[in-house]
Write an enzyme that holds these catalytic residues in place. Structure first.
Site, PDB file in Angstrom:
ATOM      1  N   LYS A   1       0.865  -1.192   0.000  1.00  0.00           N
ATOM      2  CA  LYS A   1       0.000   0.000   0.000  1.00  0.00           C
ATOM      3  C   LYS A   1       0.895   1.233   0.000  1.00  0.00           C
ATOM      4  O   LYS A   1       1.915   1.261   0.718  1.00  0.00           O
ATOM      5  CB  LYS A   1      -0.871  -0.038   1.265  1.00  0.00           C
ATOM      6  CG  LYS A   1      -1.867   1.097   1.386  1.00  0.00           C
ATOM      7  CD  LYS A   1      -2.690   0.954   2.665  1.00  0.00           C
ATOM      8  CE  LYS A   1      -3.749   2.032   2.784  1.00  0.00           C
ATOM      9  NZ  LYS A   1      -4.531   1.906   4.036  1.00  0.00           N
TER      10      LYS A   1
ATOM     11  N   SER B   1      -9.483   1.694   3.020  1.00  0.00           N
ATOM     12  CA  SER B   1      -8.631   2.439   2.118  1.00  0.00           C
ATOM     13  C   SER B   1      -7.614   1.586   1.359  1.00  0.00           C
ATOM     14  O   SER B   1      -7.060   2.038   0.362  1.00  0.00           O
ATOM     15  CB  SER B   1      -7.902   3.535   2.888  1.00  0.00           C
ATOM     16  OG  SER B   1      -7.054   2.974   3.867  1.00  0.00           O
TER      17      SER B   1
ATOM     18  N   SER C   1      -9.567  -0.676   7.111  1.00  0.00           N
ATOM     19  CA  SER C   1      -9.020  -0.539   5.756  1.00  0.00           C
ATOM     20  C   SER C   1      -8.364  -1.762   5.161  1.00  0.00           C
ATOM     21  O   SER C   1      -8.090  -1.787   3.962  1.00  0.00           O
ATOM     22  CB  SER C   1      -8.035   0.612   5.706  1.00  0.00           C
ATOM     23  OG  SER C   1      -8.751   1.791   5.606  1.00  0.00           O
TER      24      SER C   1
HETATM   25  N1  GLN Z   1     -12.808   4.031   6.474  1.00  0.00           N
HETATM   26  C1  GLN Z   1     -12.140   4.357   7.692  1.00  0.00           C
HETATM   27  C2  GLN Z   1     -11.669   5.791   7.667  1.00  0.00           C
HETATM   28  O1  GLN Z   1     -11.787   6.426   6.669  1.00  0.00           O
HETATM   29  C3  GLN Z   1     -10.989   3.441   7.930  1.00  0.00           C
HETATM   30  C4  GLN Z   1      -9.786   3.791   7.142  1.00  0.00           C
HETATM   31  C5  GLN Z   1      -8.563   3.045   7.528  1.00  0.00           C
HETATM   32  O2  GLN Z   1      -8.621   2.018   8.232  1.00  0.00           O
HETATM   33  N2  GLN Z   1      -7.426   3.582   7.107  1.00  0.00           N
HETATM   34  O3  GLN Z   1     -11.177   6.279   8.636  1.00  0.00           O
END
Ligand code: GLN
Length: 465
Positions: A73, A148, A172
């Protein structure tokens, strides 16, 4: 079936060369239409592959991860590579050092192919908040890839990478794994070092693997786990053996949150398939208990209050001075302000503004401290539950993946789609998405530091579902 073992055997038996393997994956990544790639690490990968081939030609032993191609990532530092966090601000930023977790994989001989598309700075649940174009779902490209870590999950699902390293702050890894029908593990907070992972919300940020088989999750988890002097929140864990994962009869009681399933937000399809899975588990002699938990709205607002506060603080260093595309203004203050307003996305700015608001004088007692207090209550609730049950099961998401474009129109709906993942993050618990049981998978969660229990139960589910 473990892809890592399959490739390891092929390399050892000289059925394929590492160079051929790496080249094939690089070509697939280059041609892919799912927008999973931020940058290819082709020169590095080819170089490393040749070294593995030379070693095999010399008749030397190779380790299990040696020569296995993987993805990263684009929020992890890998020395000399672009690390953009899918943002305009860091579009041209190159890391000067390598993240501990990634270094451990490199030390084991795994071959990094690609920095993967994701929501900018981890801010999102769909991988649409990115300058590299929305990531398209592996199963149905008109739907989002999830976020994400969307690029990472799609690469694994399409077999462009054998495994990928995602990052999970509030879901994410688990949610995109569920949306693309692969495994994704958020280990116990602190099991894997965060050093070199771009900080989103430091109190819940976790490094974790995404892969097509449970065995591959285990192998990669073991390779990355360790106490690290560069991250004082890490702890030393035992390596999880292949045999331990087979001991499925140690699990006697599981629970699930009644209110998750009774919520109006859950689709009837996911609800029905989850309850059918619970029945199958019961029929195998495991006791299932219904548990009480906080309402989803409380979980989502607690998570977003704390995550926004932490990200506002973590991102304050990105002002164009040490890092980032600097845009000169009339004076220094103006430079900061233009650099940040022009280079952060709308979603990231929404979080910085929200985070600074909840931290500011006059609001912090009312909002931020209340968030911290709720987090303690959530953790206490989990402790109480794990006296009654060995594991907690939950759907990964209340609904199937949305169409590309829908989440951008309605950020609140996007935040609410994290209803089932964020609670486990606030508890810092080990949680695995297993691509079974509902259309977007099932989450298996254990008490802190019981990551092996999660893998055991996933193995059991593989046998019965
Ligand atoms: N969707 C969640 C957020 O936007 C989790 C994102 C993540 O785990 N990086 O905070």
């Amino acid at each position: 079936m473990s892809k890592i073992r399959e490739i390891h055997n092929k390399l050892k038996n000289k059925e394929v060369t590492c160079l051929e393997l790496v080249q094939e994956k690089l070509d697939l990544l280059k041609l892919n239409t799912h927008n999973t790639v931020n940058s290819l690490l082709d020169t590095l990968a080819i170089d490393l592959a040749k070294k593995v081939d030379a070693k095999i030609a010399d008749g030397k032993e190779i380790g299990l991860l040696e020569g296995i191609p993987f993805g990263i990532k684009d929020v992890y530092m890998v020395q000399g590579t672009y690390t953009t966090a899918s943002s305009d601000l860091l579009k041209n930023y190159k890391s000067s050092y390598t993240a501990t977790a990634i270094q451990k994989l490199l030390d084991a001989g795994a071959i990094p192919l690609v920095k993967e598309n994701c929501d900018s700075f981890g801010h999102g649940s769909s991988s649409e908040n990115t300058i590299f174009g929305a990531v398209k779902n592996a199963v149905n490209p008109t739907l989002v890839g999830g976020g994400s870590s969307g690029g990472s999950a799609v690469n694994v699902a399409k077999e462009y990478t054998i495994f990928s390293i995602g990052g999970d702050t509030g879901g994410s890894i688990r949610q995109p794994a569920g949306y693309n029908n692969v495994y994704g593990l958020k280990p116990t907070y602190g099991r894997i070092s965060r050093f070199g992972l771009m900080a989103y919300a430091s109190s819940t940020d976790c490094v974790g693997p995404i892969a097509k088989s449970l065995e591959d999750i285990r192998i990669v988890l073991n390779a990355m786990s360790a106490k690290d002097v560069k991250d004082q929140t890490t702890y030393q864990s035992e390596s999880i053996s292949k045999d331990v994962v087979l001991l499925t009869d140690e699990i006697k009681t599981v629970g699930y949150f009644k209110n998750f399933i009774e919520s109006e937000a859950i689709s009837s399809e996911i609800k029905q398939s989850f309850l059918r899975t619970i029945d199958t588990i019961k029929s195998k002699g495991i006791a299932v208990k219904e548990l009480d938990f906080f309402e989803s709205d409380t979980l989502v607002s607690t998570y977003y209050t704390l995550a926004m506060a932490e990200t506002a603080s973590n991102l304050s260093r990105l002002d164009g001075t040490n890092y980032g595309n600097r845009i000169e203004g009339k004076n220094l203050k103006d430079t900061y302000s233009i650099t940040r307003s022009e280079n952060f996305s709308e979603e990231t700015k929404r979080r910085i503004v929200g985070g600074n608001q909840v931290l500011s004088q006059g609001f912090s007692d009312e909002i931020y401290l209340k968030g911290l207090n709720l987090r303690d209550q959530i953790a206490a609730n989990f402790e109480k539950d794990f006296k009654k049950v060995d594991l907690i099961l939950s759907p990964v998401t209340p609904n199937n993946p949305p169409k590309i474009g829908d989440s951008l129109k309605d950020p609140l709906a996007m935040y609410l789609s994290d209803a089932y993942t964020v609670g486990f993050s606030l508890g810092q618990l080990p949680t695995l998405t297993t691509p079974k049981g509902t259309a977007t998978g099932i989450q298996i969660t254990a008490a802190k530091k019981n990551d092996e229990l999660v893998l055991q139960f996933a193995n059991f589910l593989n046998d019965i579902l």
